[in-house]
Each structure stands twice: as C-alpha cells, then as structure tokens.
Design an enzyme around this catalytic site. Sequence first.
Site: not given
Lengths: 486, 490
Positions: B81, B156, B180
């Site tokens: 990420k 996310s 997330s």
Amino acid sequence: MEYEAVIGLEVHVQLKTESKMFTTARQGFGASPNTYTDPVIMGLPGALPVMNLQAIEQSVRVGLICDSEIPEFCKWDRKNYFYPDSAKNYQITQYDQPICVGGELEVELTGPSRNVMGEHRKVKLTRAHLEEDVGKLTHFERDSLVDYNRAGTPLLEIVTEPDIRSSEEAVAFLQSLRMHLTAAGISDCDMEKGQMRCDANVSLRPKGSDVLNTRTEMKNLNSISGVKNAIESEIRRQYRVYQKGGTIVQETRRWDADSGMTQSMRGKEDAHDYRYFPDPDLMPVRLPREKVESLRAELPERVFDQQRRYQEQYDFPYTLTSVICFDFELSRFFETAMASYGKNPKALANYIANDLQRERAQSEQDGLLPIIDVKMQPAQLADLVRLVDEGVVAKHNAREVFIEMFNTGRDPEPIIKEKGLADDGDDGDLEAICKDAIAGNAKAAEEFRGGQAKAINSFMGPIMKASKGKANPQKVREMLEKLLSE
Amino acid sequence: MPEALYQQTATELQQGLQEGAFKSVDIVRSLLERIDAVDGDIGAYLHIDKADALAQAEAADARRAGGKALSDWDGVPISLKDAIAVKGQPLTCASRMLENFVSPYDSTVASKLKDAGCVLLGRLNMDEFAMGSSTENSAVKPTLNPWNKECIPGGSSGGSAASVAALECPWSLGSDTGGSIRQPASHCGVVGIKPTYGRVSRWGLAAFASSLDQIGPLARSVEDAAALLELISGKDNRDSTSVPEPVPAFRKALGQPVKGLKVGLPKQYFDNSEGLDPEVREAVMAAARHFESEGCELVEVDLPHADLAVPVYYIVATAEASSNLGRYDGVRYGYRSANASDAIDLYYKSRGEGFGEEVKRRIMLGTYVLSSGYYDAYYLKAQKARSLIRSDFAKAFEQVDVLLAPTAPTPAFRRGENTEDPLAMYLADIFTIPANLAGIPGISLPCGFSKSGLPIGFQLLGKSFDEASLLRFASNFEAAHSFARQSPEL
C-alpha cells in the site's frame, strides 16, 4: 502605596543526553545546520517517536534535588500549532501529568559584602515537565531559515510558584539551579548556548497583600542580566501604570536587551488553542520506586548542604565555601584530594581557592583555564599538602613547588629535590641562627617572656634571612619557644 | 497447479523457487505482463519500477543459485500500500500532497521483507491518507473491483485487495484503521488480516490514526496470509506501541481441529437495522453453520456498546489524524503552493490545495473535537466509550473462542453511490471499526457470492494476540470452501 513584586519563573533547561528526546539522532551545540536530524526530527511520513530513558532519569534527578514528588506515572501529550520550528507541527510535551510535581529549591541571596554569606531561602516549585526543544529560525528580509539541530533536544521546563519577590531573588534562583544542575551533570546551563532559557511572569500588588494581580509574561530573557533587567524594567512599567490609575493587561512581552525595554508581543485574546491530547504514539511512563530510590542514592550532595557541612566539619569561612562549594569542579577537586590526604582540609581548600584559581586565571587570556586542562591532579596537590605538614618542605616554599606542579603536572617530591627546597632538618644550624636572632633582639625576648606571645614574630624575619628562606617556620617557632623558655 | 506464474499463491511460488522449477525473474516478468494486461482497467497500482523489480529478482536468483537464499521467500514478489515506506520508492498516500515524495528510509515491515529477500514490486492505490472505504478518495485514480468494474473494491486498501484478486501480485500489505484491510478483502474475495494492535510495527506507515492503525496481509489463501503475518510481526524498538509478545509460527495453527470450540455471534451485528444485506446475512450464517457442522458450539453474545463504535471512531480517528497530518505543510517536503503571499498563507494554500475533500473534512472534524471547551464533551467521552467497547469484547471472549460476523453490511457498492453521502460511506465500516477500537485481531475471508456475482466476506475476531485461533478457524473454513482461489474473468 508601597508595592511588592510577585514573580514566577519558567526555566527551560536542555538536558545532557547522548541522543535526542524521541529519537537516536545526536544532540549538541554548534554542528552545521540540519545535520543532527533523521526521519523523526524532520517529521517524515511514518516516523515515530521513542522515548529517551536517559532524559527521563535526568529529569527525575532534577526532581529529587528539588524535593519534588516523582509520580509513579507521567504521560506525553501533543501541543498542536503551526510554526516551522516544529517539523511535525506539534510538540511532544507533558500537559497534565508531569514528571515532577511541587518541590522547592534553596537559594542564597547576595550578602552585604563578598565575604559575608547572604540570606538563604527556599523557592517553591509548581512542577517540572519534560518536552522536546524546537528548531531555530533565523529571519531575513524576505526569507526565513530553519535549523532542526536543536529540534528534539530533551528540554525540562521548571516552573516556580509565584514565590519570588525581586529580581535579585530571581537571579539567585537561576544561579542556584545552575549550580545544582551542573554539579549533578544534568545540564551545562550555558545561557549563551541556549541551554538554559528563562521566561518570567511579573505582577505587582500592595505590599503585605496576598492577592495575585494580572501578570505579564516576559520572554526572550537569554542571560542572567537580561532576567534581572527585564524584571526590573517590567516592575517599573507596571508601577507607573498603577500610579496613573491604569490597569495591567495580561499579555506576553518580549524583552529587548538593546533598548532595555519590554514590548508587547501578543495579548490574551491571541492565545493559541493548542488542542492538547495524549500522544497516541507513546506509552505512559511508569517510574518504579526502586528506580527513583537508586537515582536518589547516586545524587551528589546538594550545594548548600555541602557548604553547611564544610562550615561545621572543617570550620571553613564563607569566603572559602563560596569558592569551593559554588563551583562543582572545585568541590570535586577538593573532595578527590581529600580522599587521598584528609588531614588538612583547610590547607587543601586554600590551595584550591587561592593558588589554583590564580594560576588558572594566569594561564588563560580570558577567564579560567578549563579544569579539564589543568595538568595537576587532585592527588598530587594532596601530596604537596602532606609534604608541608610532614615538614619535608617549608610552607613558604611550597608555593614555588605548586606553580611548577601546575605548569608541568609533575609530582611534588622530585620538584622539591631538584630545586633544593627540602627542609634539610639540620636543627644544629637552626638553633644557632635562632640564638643569634634572640641575642639581636633582647626587647622582644623580654616581651615574650612577659607573656606577649606575638612578640615571637619579630624574630621570624631575621631568621628567614639568615637561613636564606629554607627554614621551616613551624620548626623555627618551636625552636624559639624552646630557647626562650630555657 | 495453475499454468501461469502470476496465478500462483506465494506459497506455491516459494515451493517452485526452491525446487528450481522457475526463477524469481520469471515470476516478476509474468506479473509485470499481467499488470500490463489488466491494470489499465483495474487501477490497483500507482507506481512500478520494472527495471528495479527485475534487478531485485535477479539478485534473489543469484543468491539462491549461490546457495545463499535469505529465506524460503527469497525472490517472492509483494506489493505494498502506498502508505508504507520503502527507501527509494514513492510514498504518496495517493495524495497530491505527497505526489513527488520519495521515501529516504524503510518502514520496519519493508526491512523485514527485504531481509527475507522479497521483491518489492510496486505501490498500491488507496483512499488518500487511508481515509475512505472505496478507494474513490485516491487523488490519482479510482481502483475498480476486479469482479465488477462498475463497483468499488472497498477501501482504504483497495489497491492491495484488488491487485491480489486480479492476480497482479500474489499477496500484498495494506493497513487497517477502521476496516481498511478486511472490508476491501471482503469486497474483492480475498483473505485479509488486521493483526492485534501492537503486533506489527507502525514505523514507516504514514499515520492516519496512531492508536488504531495496523499493517496487515492480504492474500488468496489463509496459508499465505499466515506466512506473511509471520514475516512482518514482532516487537520493534522504533515503535513504542509495538508489543514484546512472542510471534508464534502462525502456519502451525492451520488445519488444527476446531471441534468443541465456541463461536460467538454478536447479536448486534445480525439484529440491527443498519442495512445488513439479506444475501450477506445468509452467506455469513452459512459460514456459522459450517462451524456448527464441524462440532463448534454457536453462542449468541452481547456487545451492548456496539452502537457507539462508529461515532467513537470518527472522534478518535479524526482527532489523531488532525494532529498526524499537521506535518504536511509544504515547508520541508511535499506539495507547496506557488500562490502563497506569506508564511501563514503558505500553510493555508499548500494544505488547502494539497489535500482532498475527505481528508480536509476529517482534519476539520478532528480539530473541532480537540478544541478548547469541546475536548471533554467529545474526545474524553469517546475515550471512555472506547473502554466500554473494549470491555464488551473482553467479556465476550470469556464465553467464546472467536466471534463471527459479517465484514461489511453489503457486497461492494457501485462506484459513485456513496460519494455524495459521507455518512453512508462511514457506515460501510460499521462491523469492522469495533475491532480497531478494541485493538483485537480480525480476519476477513470470502464465504460466497451475491446473485450479481460479487464476493461476500465474513470476519472472525479474536482475543488480543490470538491470531492463531483466527487462522485455525479460517483454515478450517477454507478447506471446505475455496472461494479465495476463484478469480474474476478479466
């Protein structure tokens, strides 16, 4: 109406540690800009603070010196504000659970003369909390530059109660704090290097009243004289305002050393909302009682305790204690020398307070030769005192030996031999010289026999002259007493 | 055994490397081709340095050829990420604020992966600064759900989930502040673990909400997820909130029997009217019945303060975020407005122009709840409610071994459906947020598909530092249902 000043100080002290408060980056003064930095200091994304245990211990030691309470827990809070001196735009500090609570610090006020001890009193403390120092900004006409070397340096903010009544007391407090903190190796407290910085809160009230009137906060007091002058200037300003029937506005004022005036910086209405909240990156600190006690056990003797002990135990006059005790380097020199020869503390102290200080002053253009550069070691000085006491070298010749030792770092005995300063111990010679002297001053001999002990001094000059300075005054005295009582 | 290397799990790749069936460069080439083929549509990646990835793979192959492989995983690729720092790689958090920022240092998880020899392949899309549940808040581009490109992949960590689902990397790392990792894993039909708070170091994870953030794995098998968790876990001296808890060999928990254990069903998660989709409810209950058929006892448990979770979360998370994101000011790095008239204006304009809408909304919320006069009413009260939520879970785990619940109330929603309604978007995390507030671990794994063909996931929540139990249950379920090995047609 007669007024009295009510003064509280906030003293920021940079702690002596290897690394910064919340990261392993080095800390220190004088490096080229922005070299003592790392991701934490620069506030990079993802960087996290980790507490420096050494700074915690240094802070606890301050608290122990000041008889503060050391709570079992303290915690970290964020003080949020936007300013380029803080890369994260928040400062990690302690808001409502500081590391030290309460306490007091003994101070000595200036005495009536240099040789007479001033009044001692204790100044009450509110708290001391640990935080990280901020970076340093330099402003130019169009731009500002920022140096983060100072950012993150462990900083202890010591807050006094409004317990100070004059600029002299404020100065005495700072001096006492500096003596104690330097002696314990907690901080160098060099105000020129920003290692000790002071803000002062000042208000006035009718003398004898116990109200606390509106105060102003003076910032930027970067020297002892700055603290003294700023407080005095602010007392005068507030006095004039009250005299004219005005009121004091709560505000922050900046001391301008050049003009000798304080100027308003910002009022109460401009006070920041710092949005304090507990720092979620750091765990609360638990201070086990055993740890606190072991730190207490290792603390050096407090300055004024040592002064009282020297007065009582060694019968030192104030002039001696004020030199030896108020300078931890000299008191350490003294204590080390005493450990190697403890039979004549006063002689040792006098050598340190007089001869050592004189020679240090003479070998440095400006100020004193740093103690670390003094070649003569405490044990060597102790040796010299012992040799005098044992009559190996005459006291009046010891000074020459001292100077040679100071300059070379050599032991006293070879110097004495080389210079032929050894007391030759030929009492036959001494007896003859003394007899000559007595014969040459019958009047003094008569006076001595008549009970005037001081008359013996009249023989000393001629005897020293006759022995070419080699005679040991103590032996001469003993010999004279013996001959005169025959 | 799948025919193409990009289709294989990390464990399969590791075995093939050890057997000499192929090399790391073969894997990386296969993945790069796959990414070239599908990522134009999916948008999971923000950045790939192909030459650097191949160079890393060649180095790994050389080590292995010389008998000096750093670990079993030497040469296995992974993508991270874009909130997790890798030295020399961009670290943008999918924000304009950091669009040109390259990290000068490694996160602890990146160091650990490098120490194991993993190839750090690329940077994955996300909601800006991890704020969002759909990856629509990326300032760069949206990521699409590989199962249905009209739908969001969740967020996310949308890029982390979509890349694994779309076979663009075997496994990935995301971060979970309020769901997330688990919510996008659920929407993309992959396995995602939010470890116990303190299990994985946060050093090098661009902070959203420090007391909630946790890095964790996403993968196509429970075994891969367990292995990756082993690789990244452990106390780290750079993160004071990481915990010196021993890291078990998580893979040993796989396949352990679950018979006789108790599975709790929090009644608030099933009874409420917060829009639990009937299809989701049915799929999750089917998962529960699976465990019953395996000899587990199903126990209804009460989490009386469950309804406080979302409001508490949006106070605590935004408060911390408002302070954490203070550092992005255009002074030292990152986006700096060219239009500023003075220093104060530089802050206003750089932050005003550099941050997206959702980030600014949350900074304002957080600033408000910490303001003088409001602190007690919001932040302090939220902290008290948080401890009630924590003790709800503690009590529940006195009765049961794990809790079973839906991961998200619905399958992936359609793109744009909630973008105008922040509150509706916030409710997408209603089932995942409590675990973050309590600090407990959770795993989401797929348990079926909706009629429209979208993956449905369920989550298992466990006691602090008891990820092993979660993995034990998850592997038991996976053995009977291999949903995670199904891949979308692309």
